[in-house]
Scaffold this motif. Structure first.
Motif, PDB file in Angstrom:
ATOM      1  N   MET A 156       0.840  -1.180   0.000  1.00 27.12           N
ATOM      2  CA  MET A 156       0.000   0.000   0.000  1.00 27.12           C
ATOM      3  C   MET A 156       0.884   1.241   0.000  1.00 27.12           C
ATOM      4  O   MET A 156       1.917   1.259   0.637  1.00 27.12           O
ATOM      5  N   GLU A 157       0.394   2.235  -0.671  1.00 31.66           N
ATOM      6  CA  GLU A 157       1.075   3.515  -0.674  1.00 31.66           C
ATOM      7  C   GLU A 157       0.310   4.483   0.212  1.00 31.66           C
ATOM      8  O   GLU A 157      -0.845   4.259   0.538  1.00 31.66           O
ATOM      9  N   LYS A 158       0.988   5.556   0.604  1.00 33.36           N
ATOM     10  CA  LYS A 158       0.267   6.549   1.390  1.00 33.36           C
ATOM     11  C   LYS A 158       0.213   7.854   0.607  1.00 33.36           C
ATOM     12  O   LYS A 158       1.096   8.158  -0.197  1.00 33.36           O
ATOM     13  N   PHE A 159      -0.863   8.593   0.850  1.00 36.66           N
ATOM     14  CA  PHE A 159      -1.127   9.832   0.140  1.00 36.66           C
ATOM     15  C   PHE A 159      -1.490  10.908   1.145  1.00 36.66           C
ATOM     16  O   PHE A 159      -2.173  10.641   2.126  1.00 36.66           O
ATOM     17  N   GLN A 160      -1.020  12.130   0.867  1.00 36.13           N
ATOM     18  CA  GLN A 160      -1.389  13.264   1.704  1.00 36.13           C
ATOM     19  C   GLN A 160      -2.261  14.196   0.871  1.00 36.13           C
ATOM     20  O   GLN A 160      -1.902  14.566  -0.242  1.00 36.13           O
ATOM     21  N   PHE A 161      -3.405  14.570   1.428  1.00 36.23           N
ATOM     22  CA  PHE A 161      -4.362  15.408   0.713  1.00 36.23           C
ATOM     23  C   PHE A 161      -4.282  16.847   1.202  1.00 36.23           C
ATOM     24  O   PHE A 161      -4.016  17.114   2.373  1.00 36.23           O
ATOM     25  N   PHE A 162      -4.531  17.753   0.265  1.00 34.31           N
ATOM     26  CA  PHE A 162      -4.510  19.180   0.530  1.00 34.31           C
ATOM     27  C   PHE A 162      -5.795  19.780  -0.029  1.00 34.31           C
ATOM     28  O   PHE A 162      -6.229  19.411  -1.118  1.00 34.31           O
ATOM     29  N   CYS A 163      -6.394  20.705   0.733  1.00 32.96           N
ATOM     30  CA  CYS A 163      -7.638  21.344   0.302  1.00 32.96           C
ATOM     31  C   CYS A 163      -7.503  22.856   0.381  1.00 32.96           C
ATOM     32  O   CYS A 163      -6.775  23.383   1.219  1.00 32.96           O
ATOM     33  N   LYS A 164      -8.267  23.514  -0.485  1.00 30.73           N
ATOM     34  CA  LYS A 164      -8.426  24.961  -0.364  1.00 30.73           C
ATOM     35  C   LYS A 164      -9.406  25.188   0.786  1.00 30.73           C
ATOM     36  O   LYS A 164     -10.436  24.523   0.859  1.00 30.73           O
ATOM     37  N   PRO A 165      -9.100  26.134   1.672  1.00 29.55           N
ATOM     38  CA  PRO A 165     -10.006  26.392   2.797  1.00 29.55           C
ATOM     39  C   PRO A 165     -11.387  26.856   2.331  1.00 29.55           C
ATOM     40  O   PRO A 165     -11.525  27.484   1.282  1.00 29.55           O
ATOM     41  N   ASN A 166     -12.382  26.512   3.105  1.00 34.21           N
ATOM     42  CA  ASN A 166     -13.770  26.947   2.888  1.00 34.21           C
ATOM     43  C   ASN A 166     -14.349  26.483   1.548  1.00 34.21           C
ATOM     44  O   ASN A 166     -15.179  27.170   0.961  1.00 34.21           O
ATOM     45  N   GLY A 169     -15.370  23.122   1.337  1.00 33.10           N
ATOM     46  CA  GLY A 169     -16.093  21.893   1.654  1.00 33.10           C
ATOM     47  C   GLY A 169     -15.425  20.657   1.090  1.00 33.10           C
ATOM     48  O   GLY A 169     -16.091  19.719   0.675  1.00 33.10           O
ATOM     49  N   ARG A 170     -14.088  20.662   1.059  1.00 36.08           N
ATOM     50  CA  ARG A 170     -13.289  19.537   0.547  1.00 36.08           C
ATOM     51  C   ARG A 170     -13.534  19.279  -0.942  1.00 36.08           C
ATOM     52  O   ARG A 170     -13.262  18.202  -1.449  1.00 36.08           O
ATOM     53  N   LYS A 171     -14.061  20.269  -1.658  1.00 31.29           N
ATOM     54  CA  LYS A 171     -14.339  20.105  -3.091  1.00 31.29           C
ATOM     55  C   LYS A 171     -13.106  20.424  -3.941  1.00 31.29           C
ATOM     56  O   LYS A 171     -12.905  19.829  -4.985  1.00 31.29           O
ATOM     57  N   GLN A 172     -12.309  21.392  -3.519  1.00 32.69           N
ATOM     58  CA  GLN A 172     -11.085  21.740  -4.236  1.00 32.69           C
ATOM     59  C   GLN A 172      -9.912  21.106  -3.494  1.00 32.69           C
ATOM     60  O   GLN A 172      -9.479  21.613  -2.463  1.00 32.69           O
ATOM     61  N   PHE A 173      -9.444  20.003  -4.023  1.00 34.57           N
ATOM     62  CA  PHE A 173      -8.373  19.289  -3.341  1.00 34.57           C
ATOM     63  C   PHE A 173      -7.387  18.711  -4.344  1.00 34.57           C
ATOM     64  O   PHE A 173      -7.667  18.603  -5.535  1.00 34.57           O
ATOM     65  N   THR A 174      -6.254  18.349  -3.832  1.00 33.33           N
ATOM     66  CA  THR A 174      -5.245  17.619  -4.593  1.00 33.33           C
ATOM     67  C   THR A 174      -4.499  16.744  -3.597  1.00 33.33           C
ATOM     68  O   THR A 174      -4.740  16.818  -2.390  1.00 33.33           O
ATOM     69  N   PHE A 175      -3.605  15.920  -4.083  1.00 32.32           N
ATOM     70  CA  PHE A 175      -2.885  15.026  -3.183  1.00 32.32           C
ATOM     71  C   PHE A 175      -1.482  14.782  -3.709  1.00 32.32           C
ATOM     72  O   PHE A 175      -1.197  14.995  -4.890  1.00 32.32           O
ATOM     73  N   LEU A 176      -0.628  14.347  -2.813  1.00 35.83           N
ATOM     74  CA  LEU A 176       0.755  14.009  -3.150  1.00 35.83           C
ATOM     75  C   LEU A 176       1.116  12.676  -2.523  1.00 35.83           C
ATOM     76  O   LEU A 176       0.554  12.287  -1.495  1.00 35.83           O
ATOM     77  N   ASN A 177       2.079  12.021  -3.131  1.00 37.42           N
ATOM     78  CA  ASN A 177       2.626  10.787  -2.577  1.00 37.42           C
ATOM     79  C   ASN A 177       3.906  11.157  -1.827  1.00 37.42           C
ATOM     80  O   ASN A 177       4.869  11.607  -2.444  1.00 37.42           O
TER      81      ASN A 177
END
Length: 96
Positions: free
Chosen positions: A1-11, A13-21
């Motif tokens: 399994m790999e792990k991922f870290q997610f990033f969101c734009k504030p406010n 509602g978790r709709k604008q997000f991206t992630f990195l390994n």
């Protein structure tokens, strides 16, 4: 399994997000760039086999964590196995 870290734009509602390994060689540079663009680290690492599975888990808003906890008990694990098997069979028969 790999792990991922997610990033969101504030406010958003978790709709604008991206992630990195985090195991990527450029992880720290990309993380700094995202933070400078106003993204914030969202939650803890998500462990998944694929990127699409990680996104699905992120969108479930940690429902998967509850499912994993429940699956750690034999009775609950059996129920989840039977439920997932039934859903798979239904998908297979719908394709025919």
């Amino acid at each position: 399994m790999e792990k991922f870290q997610f990033f969101c734009k504030p406010n958003t509602g978790r709709k604008q997000f991206t992630f990195l390994n985090p195991s990527s060689d450029s992880f720290l540079q990309e993380k700094e760039q995202l933070l400078s663009e106003g993204f914030e680290v969202e939650d803890d690492y998500i462990y998944a086999k694929t990127e699409s599975e990680a996104v699905e888990k992120f969108k479930s808003n940690y429902i998967y964590a509850t499912e994993e906890y429940v699956a750690s008990h034999p009775e609950s694990g059996l129920f989840i196995f039977l439920k997932e098997s039934l859903f798979t069979l239904i998908k297979v028969f719908r394709k025919k």
